[in-house]
Scaffold this motif. Structure first.
Motif, short mmCIF file in Angstrom:
data_model
loop_
_atom_site.label_atom_id
_atom_site.label_comp_id
_atom_site.label_asym_id
_atom_site.label_seq_id
_atom_site.Cartn_x
_atom_site.Cartn_y
_atom_site.Cartn_z
N LEU A 66 4.64 -0.83 -2.76
CA LEU A 66 4.18 0.37 -3.45
C LEU A 66 2.66 0.53 -3.42
O LEU A 66 2.15 1.57 -3.83
CB LEU A 66 4.65 0.34 -4.92
CG LEU A 66 6.17 0.36 -5.14
CD1 LEU A 66 6.50 0.30 -6.63
CD2 LEU A 66 6.78 1.61 -4.52
N GLN A 67 1.96 -0.50 -2.93
CA GLN A 67 0.49 -0.46 -2.88
C GLN A 67 -0.08 -0.06 -4.24
O GLN A 67 -0.93 0.83 -4.36
CB GLN A 67 0.01 0.51 -1.79
CG GLN A 67 0.50 0.17 -0.41
CD GLN A 67 0.09 -1.23 0.05
OE1 GLN A 67 -1.07 -1.61 -0.12
NE2 GLN A 67 1.04 -2.00 0.58
N ASN A 68 0.41 -0.74 -5.27
CA ASN A 68 0.03 -0.40 -6.64
C ASN A 68 -0.50 -1.65 -7.35
O ASN A 68 0.17 -2.22 -8.22
CB ASN A 68 1.24 0.17 -7.39
CG ASN A 68 0.88 0.75 -8.74
OD1 ASN A 68 -0.29 0.74 -9.14
ND2 ASN A 68 1.86 1.23 -9.45
N PRO A 69 -1.70 -2.13 -6.94
CA PRO A 69 -2.22 -3.36 -7.54
C PRO A 69 -2.52 -3.23 -9.03
O PRO A 69 -2.51 -4.22 -9.76
CB PRO A 69 -3.50 -3.63 -6.74
CG PRO A 69 -3.90 -2.29 -6.19
CD PRO A 69 -2.63 -1.56 -5.95
N GLU A 70 -2.79 -1.99 -9.50
CA GLU A 70 -3.10 -1.82 -10.92
C GLU A 70 -1.94 -2.28 -11.79
O GLU A 70 -2.13 -3.02 -12.76
CB GLU A 70 -3.44 -0.35 -11.23
CG GLU A 70 -4.74 0.14 -10.61
CD GLU A 70 -4.55 0.59 -9.17
OE1 GLU A 70 -3.38 0.57 -8.68
OE2 GLU A 70 -5.55 0.93 -8.52
#
Length: 818
Positions: free
Chosen positions: A411-415
């Protein structure tokens, strides 16, 4: 067939179902007996001539809205076999289909009464598809249960009235005794001709335990029953119980008084027990037979019939039993459906998974609690490439590492990954996040998550390689080992960063090396370094290190003496409170000379509190200086509030010690003249105006006040009323309010931290934070506009102020060990 917009959970649908239910009850109780009159066998198989049916319906009034011709056509339409004879199922179908056209609201009063009674009392299995569970749903507050509440309030009010009347008499009301024998409400055998007493005795109770027990029973039992059976039924039951109780008492014990609502309570208990017995008897037998039929149908292979019967029955247990039978027969869809209908959502989802029905699993997920099922669903969605749904399912399964992996890799969602790691403290998750940031060359973040994943060696090496040791040191915090701190300290020692080297030598308890580095810090780090050096010496408890720091602070090491505040902090760290007190007086004097009166006040106050806590004698100079500085602060408070008299009295005290305020002599004297003038203290006003006219002060007076002050001096008015007096709390001698030493008994008197006046024996309170005394009325008055104590500056609420009965503990605040 229901329309596409049909919603079985909507309010309209539920209302219609309820209307049909009530109608079926009415039909089974009122119309069905028509077919049993003079007939044997099955009433549903017997017929009644159409003409007789027409006459009965005309007499009931339910068809009065329909024309005579319309009635005939309607009856002929629902005669299914056109034989001129009506069976009960045919008539029931007519009522159900034509319900909106029938005038069911215009039934006879007896029919309405009977329908209402049956619809609220009869177990709901009498309507075939309904269950005992929905019988509980009939409990509502429309109308609210007013009768039981009203009668309880009435009994309580009458009890309170008589309890007040009887107070102080020999019949005073207690827990188990006391009642008004003279009351016209009580049952008195000598006055049984007053017939109302056979009912009104319920309003009189013998002691409050008698009242409370009756109220508890009638509220607990009566309110739920009234919510179903309506107020007038409860009123009949209740009053019949009360009346029956008095009649029985008059027969069994004709010579004694009677009081209490126990008769009504017993009537409620009887009604409740009867309802329970009737419901259980009528419901269980029906359910047992149908449950046996459903199980037998499934075992014999008639799965459709068995499932249909199980769905219609109310109990969850039957659905579970049938679902288990179907599961053993590998009938996954039917088994899952029954589990779902029974509310066994985890089992239903598990069976749907076996049949690969992921759509149904997704629908059930909000009700599923098993992490295993959520995890299975998540793996299926991940395999399908639906990563958002997979992440949500993994989160429901509490599989945080998988959630973090999905967010980082897909998801490329590091947050979100970082947030989850912080919230869950997942070690494996922290490793994954650290690797992610390392790929981005974000070394600070990578170090942070390596530390979180307990990989301190890798984090240290990374910090060393990329000059991020300060970041590593900050992240590692207080969770590191002594070896970790030593490694960091040696690194900073090699880098000539003396402050951080000293800090980490201190954390690994190498106090000598820590002090050496703190004393070698540059001027930019001087304040922080000295503070850490003081803390180091306090922790070390080593005489050699203590002397080394004393020499440094006194300037013997580098020829530059350091500020007195550091000596004070060192004495406090070493718990040498007497030396700290002497230093505090010096520091306060320096702050006063610099015009920092609040800072000087706070230094003396904190030292005063520390000495009091350690039970060490408070130096009189410290106590006096604190009182003078506090008087200055009070003057500003009262002037701000517009209380010029109190402000003037405090300024007079300050002006009499004006040498302690060298930076603002003229300003303070000017304020004293102004406030004395406003307060009507004309003699004091003249005295301080004359002082201002001295050559050393005259040219410093503010121009806008100078002429006014000169006029006061030229035309003196020395009239001034004597200051009001209040008694000394020790000897009772009447002395001026602001005088703090009694001229009679020579004792020091504690002062009020709100007004500055001396305390009296009465009206005493204390600040709940600093425990300094105050006049309670004055404290409450100040708290109307201010929210902090003027002594300790802490927030105080008016409700926290408590009366102090003994002032003696404040009379000698300087008592303690020398």
């Amino acid at each position: 067939m229901p329309s596409k917009n049909y919603n079985p959970n909507s309010a309209d649908s539920k209302r219609k179902e309820e209307e049909i239910r009530e109608l079926k009850i009415y039909l089974s109780q009122t119309v069905k007996p028509w077919f049993e009159e003079g007939r044997d066998g099955d009433p549903e198989a017997q017929g009644i001539p159409l003409r007789d049916i027409r006459q009965r319906l005309d007499a009931s009034g339910v068809m009065e809205r329909i024309s005579h011709g319309g009635r005939q056509r309607m009856l002929e339409q629902y005669d299914a076999n056109k034989d001129g004879m009506y069976t009960y199922p045919e008539l029931e179908q007519l009522f159900l289909s034509e319900r909106p056209r029938l005038n069911l609201n215009k039934l006879t009063r007896w029919q309405q009464l009977k329908l209402g009674l049956v619809s609220t009392v009869v177990p709901e299995n009498a309507t075939e598809e309904k269950s005992l569970e929905s019988y509980i749903e009939a409990y509502n507050c429309k109308p609210p249960p007013l009768f039981i509440i009203f009668i309880s309030v009435l009994e309580t009010i009458i009890f309170i009235v008589y309890a007040v009347e009887l107070k102080g008499t020999k019949y005073e009301v207690t827990a188990a005794s006391g009642f008004p024998a003279y009351s016209p409400l009580i049952y008195n055998p000598a006055r049984r001709y007053e017939v109302w007493r056979f009912v009104t005795y319920m309003c009189i109770h013998v002691g409050y335990t008698h009242l409370i027990s009756n109220l508890v029973f009638q509220l607990v039992l009566g309110i739920p029953m009234e919510m179903v059976h309506e107020w007038w039924r409860m009123m009949i039951v209740y009053f019949l119980g009360v009346f029956a109780g008095s009649l029985a008492h008059s027969v069994t014990d004709p010579s004694s008084f009677l009081a209490g609502a126990s008769g009504g309570v017993y009537a409620l208990i009887g009604a409740q027990v009867g309802a329970i017995i009737m419901d259980v008897h009528q419901t269980w037998g029906y359910q047992e037979v149908c449950g046996w039929g459903a199980r037998m149908s499934i075992r014999l292979g008639d799965i459709r019939r068995g499932v249909g019967m199980a769905v219609q029955m109310p109990g969850r247990a039957l659905k579970k039993d049938c679902a288990q039978l179907l599961e053993n027969m590998k009938q996954w869809s039917e088994a899952a459906m029954l589990y779902e209908k029974g509310g066994y959502y985890d089992k239903a989802a598990a069976v749907y998974i076996r049949s690969k029905n992921w759509a149904k699993v997704g629908e059930l997920l909000p009700q599923v609690t098993s992490p295993k099922i959520h995890a299975q669903y998540a793996k299926a969605k991940e395999a399908d490439g639906r990563y958002k749904e997979a992440a949500q399912a993994y989160e429901n399964a509490k599989d945080w590492d998988s959630v973090i992996r999905i967010n980082l890799d897909h998801l490329q969602n590091p947050e979100d990954a970082v947030r989850i790691v912080r919230e869950t403290q997942s070690v494996e998750g922290a490793k994954m996040v650290a690797k992610f940031f390392l790929k981005l060359n974000d070394y600070a973040s990578a170090i942070q998550f390596l530390v979180m994943s307990k990989c301190n060696d890798e984090a240290f090496q990374l910090a060393q390689q990329h000059d991020q040791m300060e970041v590593y040191a900050e992240i590692i915090g207080s969770d590191a080992t002594a070896e970790d701190y030593q490694s960091i300290a040696l690194y900073f020692e090699n880098e000539k960063n003396h402050f951080l080297a000293g800090k980490f030598f201190f954390l690994c308890a190498q106090y000598g090396r820590a002090l050496k580095h703190f004393l070698r810090c540059s001027n930019s780090d001087d304040s922080k370094a000295i503070g850490m050096a003081i803390e180091t010496v306090g922790q070390a408890n080593d005489d050699a290190l203590t002397h080394q720091l004393f020499d440094y602070l006194l300037g013997e090491t580098d020829g530059v003496p350091k500020a007195s505040k550091y000596l004070f902090r060192l004495y406090m760290a070493l718990k040498q409170f007497r030396e700290a007190a002497r230093t505090a007086i010096i520091i306060a004097r320096e702050e006063q000379n610099a015009g920092n009166y609040r800072d000087a006040h706070d230094v003396l106050f904190s030292m005063y509190q520390e000495l009091k806590q350690q039970k060490i004698k408070i130096p009189s100079e410290m106590a006096h200086n604190l009182m003078i500085l506090h008087s200055y602060i009070l003057a500003k408070v009262h002037v701000k509030r517009g209380d010029h008299l109190k402000g003037a009295r405090m300024l007079i005290r300050v002006a009499n010690n004006i040498s302690k305020f060298p930076s603002h002599i003229v300003q303070i004297l000017t304020s004293t003249v102004i406030e004395c003038h406003k307060a009507g203290l004309k003699n004091s006003c003249f005295s301080y105006a004359a002082m201002l006219m001295r050559p050393e002060y005259r040219n410093q007076i503010d121009v806008k006040y100078k002429k006014k002050i000169e006029q006061i001096v030229r035309k003196p008015d020395k009239t001034e009323e004597d200051e009001p007096t209040t008694p000394c709390p020790q000897c009772g001698y009447a002395q001026a309010e602001t005088e703090l030493v009694c001229p009679n008994c020579k004792n020091n008197i504690p002062y009020c931290i709100i007004t500055g006046r001396h305390m009296t024996k009465d009206n005493v309170t204390a600040c709940p934070r600093c425990d300094f005394p105050a006049l309670k009325d004055e404290f409450l008055s100040v708290l109307e506009t201010e929210e902090n104590c003027p002594m300790c500056s802490e927030m105080v609420k008016s409700e926290e102020l408590k009366d102090v009965m003994d002032l003696n503990k404040y009379m000698n605040p300087d008592e303690g060990e020398d």
